[in-house]
Design a protein around this motif. Structure first.
Motif, short mmCIF file in Angstrom:
data_model
loop_
_atom_site.label_atom_id
_atom_site.label_comp_id
_atom_site.label_asym_id
_atom_site.label_seq_id
_atom_site.Cartn_x
_atom_site.Cartn_y
_atom_site.Cartn_z
N TYR A 151 29.75 4.95 -41.43
CA TYR A 151 30.55 5.10 -43.26
C TYR A 151 29.24 4.74 -44.17
CZ TYR A 151 34.75 6.11 -41.14
OH TYR A 151 35.81 6.44 -40.32
N ARG A 152 28.64 6.42 -44.84
CA ARG A 152 27.53 5.40 -45.80
C ARG A 152 28.52 6.10 -46.99
NH1 ARG A 152 24.80 6.14 -41.16
NH2 ARG A 152 22.81 4.70 -40.79
N ALA A 153 28.33 5.34 -48.25
CA ALA A 153 28.61 5.11 -49.20
C ALA A 153 27.59 4.67 -50.29
CB ALA A 153 30.02 4.98 -49.81
N ARG A 154 27.25 5.64 -51.51
CA ARG A 154 27.10 4.47 -52.75
C ARG A 154 27.01 3.04 -52.89
NH1 ARG A 154 24.43 7.57 -57.65
NH2 ARG A 154 23.25 5.78 -57.65
N ARG A 155 28.47 3.05 -52.99
CA ARG A 155 28.65 2.14 -53.76
C ARG A 155 30.60 1.28 -52.31
NH1 ARG A 155 28.00 5.57 -57.83
NH2 ARG A 155 26.77 3.82 -59.60
N LEU A 156 30.48 0.40 -52.71
CA LEU A 156 31.43 -0.26 -51.31
C LEU A 156 32.06 -1.88 -52.05
CD1 LEU A 156 31.81 -1.03 -48.38
CD2 LEU A 156 29.94 -2.87 -48.47
N ILE A 157 33.40 -1.29 -52.32
CA ILE A 157 34.42 -2.35 -53.01
C ILE A 157 34.95 -3.34 -51.74
CG2 ILE A 157 36.49 -2.64 -53.85
CD1 ILE A 157 35.90 0.08 -55.31
N LEU A 158 34.26 -4.23 -51.10
CA LEU A 158 35.44 -5.10 -50.33
C LEU A 158 37.17 -5.73 -50.78
CD1 LEU A 158 32.17 -7.58 -49.26
CD2 LEU A 158 33.15 -5.27 -48.15
N SER A 159 37.57 -5.30 -50.72
CA SER A 159 39.26 -5.60 -50.71
C SER A 159 39.83 -6.69 -49.25
CB SER A 159 40.12 -4.38 -51.74
OG SER A 159 38.92 -4.34 -52.51
N PHE A 160 38.76 -6.57 -48.68
CA PHE A 160 40.06 -7.27 -47.14
C PHE A 160 40.58 -8.85 -48.16
CE2 PHE A 160 36.03 -8.88 -47.16
CZ PHE A 160 36.37 -10.95 -47.20
N GLY A 161 40.97 -8.73 -48.64
CA GLY A 161 42.12 -10.29 -48.11
C GLY A 161 41.45 -11.55 -48.08
N SER A 162 42.68 -11.66 -46.96
CA SER A 162 42.34 -13.73 -46.42
C SER A 162 42.31 -13.34 -45.61
CB SER A 162 42.71 -14.92 -48.11
OG SER A 162 43.55 -14.69 -47.67
N CYS A 163 42.51 -14.64 -44.77
CA CYS A 163 42.77 -15.25 -43.55
C CYS A 163 44.18 -15.56 -43.01
CB CYS A 163 41.57 -15.73 -42.20
SG CYS A 163 41.11 -17.41 -43.58
N ALA A 164 44.74 -16.05 -44.38
CA ALA A 164 46.30 -16.53 -44.54
C ALA A 164 46.62 -15.10 -44.31
CB ALA A 164 46.79 -16.70 -46.24
N SER A 165 48.46 -15.51 -43.34
CA SER A 165 49.77 -14.56 -42.77
C SER A 165 48.94 -13.71 -42.35
CB SER A 165 50.57 -14.27 -44.38
OG SER A 165 51.57 -13.99 -43.89
N PRO A 166 47.49 -13.43 -41.11
CA PRO A 166 47.65 -12.66 -40.52
C PRO A 166 48.45 -11.33 -40.18
CG PRO A 166 47.61 -13.91 -39.22
CD PRO A 166 47.94 -14.47 -40.83
N SER A 167 47.79 -9.33 -40.27
CA SER A 167 48.88 -9.18 -40.96
C SER A 167 48.80 -8.18 -39.27
CB SER A 167 48.17 -7.56 -41.73
OG SER A 167 47.87 -8.26 -43.15
N GLY A 168 47.96 -8.46 -38.95
CA GLY A 168 47.71 -8.51 -36.50
C GLY A 168 46.84 -7.31 -36.84
N SER A 169 46.16 -7.56 -37.03
CA SER A 169 44.81 -6.92 -36.83
C SER A 169 43.59 -7.99 -36.10
CB SER A 169 43.62 -5.73 -37.49
OG SER A 169 42.48 -5.47 -37.13
N ASP A 170 42.91 -8.01 -34.85
CA ASP A 170 42.14 -8.62 -35.11
C ASP A 170 41.19 -9.37 -35.92
OD1 ASP A 170 42.74 -8.95 -32.68
OD2 ASP A 170 41.30 -7.38 -31.40
N PHE A 171 40.97 -7.55 -37.12
CA PHE A 171 40.18 -8.31 -37.56
C PHE A 171 40.71 -9.39 -38.82
CE2 PHE A 171 38.74 -7.52 -42.18
CZ PHE A 171 37.38 -7.31 -42.41
N TYR A 172 41.61 -9.25 -39.36
CA TYR A 172 42.95 -10.42 -39.96
C TYR A 172 42.52 -11.75 -39.41
CZ TYR A 172 42.97 -6.38 -43.08
OH TYR A 172 42.42 -5.37 -44.19
N SER A 173 41.89 -12.47 -38.70
CA SER A 173 42.78 -13.27 -37.45
C SER A 173 43.09 -14.89 -38.66
CB SER A 173 41.40 -13.98 -37.13
OG SER A 173 41.23 -15.13 -36.64
N SER A 174 43.86 -15.93 -37.99
CA SER A 174 44.01 -16.77 -39.50
C SER A 174 43.52 -17.91 -39.35
CB SER A 174 45.20 -17.10 -39.53
OG SER A 174 45.65 -17.77 -37.85
N ASP A 175 41.80 -17.59 -38.36
CA ASP A 175 40.88 -18.56 -38.30
C ASP A 175 39.67 -18.64 -39.53
OD1 ASP A 175 38.59 -19.81 -38.22
OD2 ASP A 175 39.15 -20.47 -35.36
N PRO A 176 39.66 -19.03 -39.90
CA PRO A 176 38.23 -18.76 -41.49
C PRO A 176 36.76 -18.30 -40.66
CG PRO A 176 39.77 -20.60 -41.69
CD PRO A 176 40.09 -20.32 -40.76
#
Length: 411
Positions: A151-176
């Motif tokens: 996907y492409r866009a002129r602007r990007l907002i990073l709102s991915f949270g943190s690695c605390a209390s992971p939510s079940g996806s590989d993207f959200y590992s609790s290991d920094p």
């Protein structure tokens, strides 16, 4: 014609949804990418499912990070009052419990439903279960590659949270080191501060914690770091098999994480009867002595302290000790902090993307024009009571407005 976003938001949590709605309200075409199959998974758990939206108290000493004043600047640009107006406008009336503000329904699901409903009304596209695998900067904006598309866009907002209390996806590992959001930030030239547990339980070195497990007391906890008191908090403390939990312990945990990382000695002082002055406490023990005659300390403390707590409390107290000795321990029972629970059992993380080079008015990166960072991604964490969510709302809405090209200076 295929949907072409003006703005891509990575993460459909509190700050990401706030950013998406805010940007769309100013006319931007917004795409939200979420690795989980459901949006707002952490939001649903906030406030024990009741969603402590914000707090009307004084915010001056509630935020932590390398630059905690950054959070105060963000909140001055989008205030608690602004936040309440925003939620009223999207159909969330609130209830005030001594400054702690909740949705009238006292259900986090109501808040998530309102945000998703407003996003749908505005034409925001939300793609679920599509993990981001790469982000690159291009001449005309940003390219975001997921497991399924680019996907492409002129602007990007990073709102991915943190690695605390992971939510079940590989993207959200609790290991920094394995948390892909931080690697995205580093690739884009941003500094990531050490990521540590916050708002979690405190592990103690003492060997009697299994004896008191399950006891709850209203107490006052103070953190002493290298002999100097850092913070003090009163409330209900849960005594566990590993140490202490509950809101007062959670509030101290961030300081302990940072202190242990710096190699400092961290002690906890617990005042078991904080509502009583020393004089009142002495009178209470004298009254017990008069009522019970020659009873021992165990019998005298029964009815004052929880019975299961008394054996652990009396360890190291001589049988013939004077009342003053007992009073000192009731008012200043010392423990050595071994550390905290890990990030997988923490509500939020301390550390994250450095706030240096991020505008507190727009949340835009000074190094990367068109790149915005919100919420728990940043090196900002707060005490309990709605302050972390308030930062998420403020930073998300400011970033969404700015990404859509709305200048707050002219408002």
């Amino acid at each position: 014609m295929a949907f072409q976003p003006d703005i891509i938001v990575i993460g459909a949590g509190a700050s990401g949804l706030a950013a998406a709605v805010s940007a769309a309200e100013y006319g931007a075409a917004v795409l939200v990418l979420e690795a989980n199959r459901k949006p707002g998974t952490k939001l649903l758990r906030t406030g024990n499912g009741k969603c402590n939206l914000t707090n009307k108290g004084n915010s001056r000493n509630v935020y932590r990070g390398c630059h905690p004043e950054f959070a105060l600047e963000v909140l001055s640009n989008f205030t608690v009052s602004d936040t309440l107006d925003f939620f009223s406008r999207i159909g969330i009336p609130v209830i005030d419990r001594d400054g702690w503000v909740y949705p009238r329904s006292e259900e986090a699901r109501s808040v998530l439903s309102a945000l998703l409903r407003r996003a749908e009304q505005l034409g925001v596209r939300i793609k679920l279960g599509d993990s981001v695998i790469d982000v690159s900067k291009e001449d005309n904006g940003y390219c975001v590659a997921t497991t399924g598309w680019k996907y492409r866009a002129r602007r990007l907002i990073l709102s991915f949270g943190s690695c605390a209390s992971p939510s079940g996806s590989d993207f959200y590992s609790s290991d920094p080191d394995e948390f892909f959001g931080y690697r995205i930030a580093e690739k884009l030239g941003m500094k990531v501060m050490p990521v540590l547990p916050a708002l979690t339980g405190i592990r103690l070195k003492e060997n009697f914690t299994k004896e008191w497990a399950g006891v709850r007391v209203t107490a006052e906890l103070a953190l002493i770091r290298d002999g100097r008191e850092i913070y003090r908090e009163r409330g209900q403390v849960q005594l566990t098999d590993y140490g202490i939990s509950g809101i007062p312990a959670f509030i101290l945990s961030s300081y302990i994480s940072r202190g242990k990382a710096a190699g400092t000695k961290c002690e906890i002082s617990m005042h078991l009867l904080p509502d009583l002055s020393g004089k009142e406490l002495k009178a209470l023990l004298a009254s017990q002595d008069e009522a019970l005659g020659n009873a021992g300390w165990k019998e005298m403390l029964c009815g004052i302290l929880p019975e299961k707590l008394i054996p652990a409390f009396l360890k190291g107290v001589p049988k013939q000790a004077e009342a003053d000795c007992l009073i000192r321990k009731i008012t200043d029972w010392r423990f050595t902090a071994a550390g905290t629970l890990d990030l997988s059992r923490s509500q939020v993380a301390a550390g994250g993307i450095s706030t240096e080079g991020i505008s507190p008015l727009t949340l835009e990166s000074q190094k990367n024009r068109g790149l915005f960072v919100t919420g728990e991604c940043l090196d900002i964490d707060a005490v309990c009571g709605g302050w972390n969510l308030q930062f998420a709302w403020s930073s998300g809405i400011l970033a969404g407005r700015a990404a859509a090209g709305k200048s707050l200076i002219s408002d």
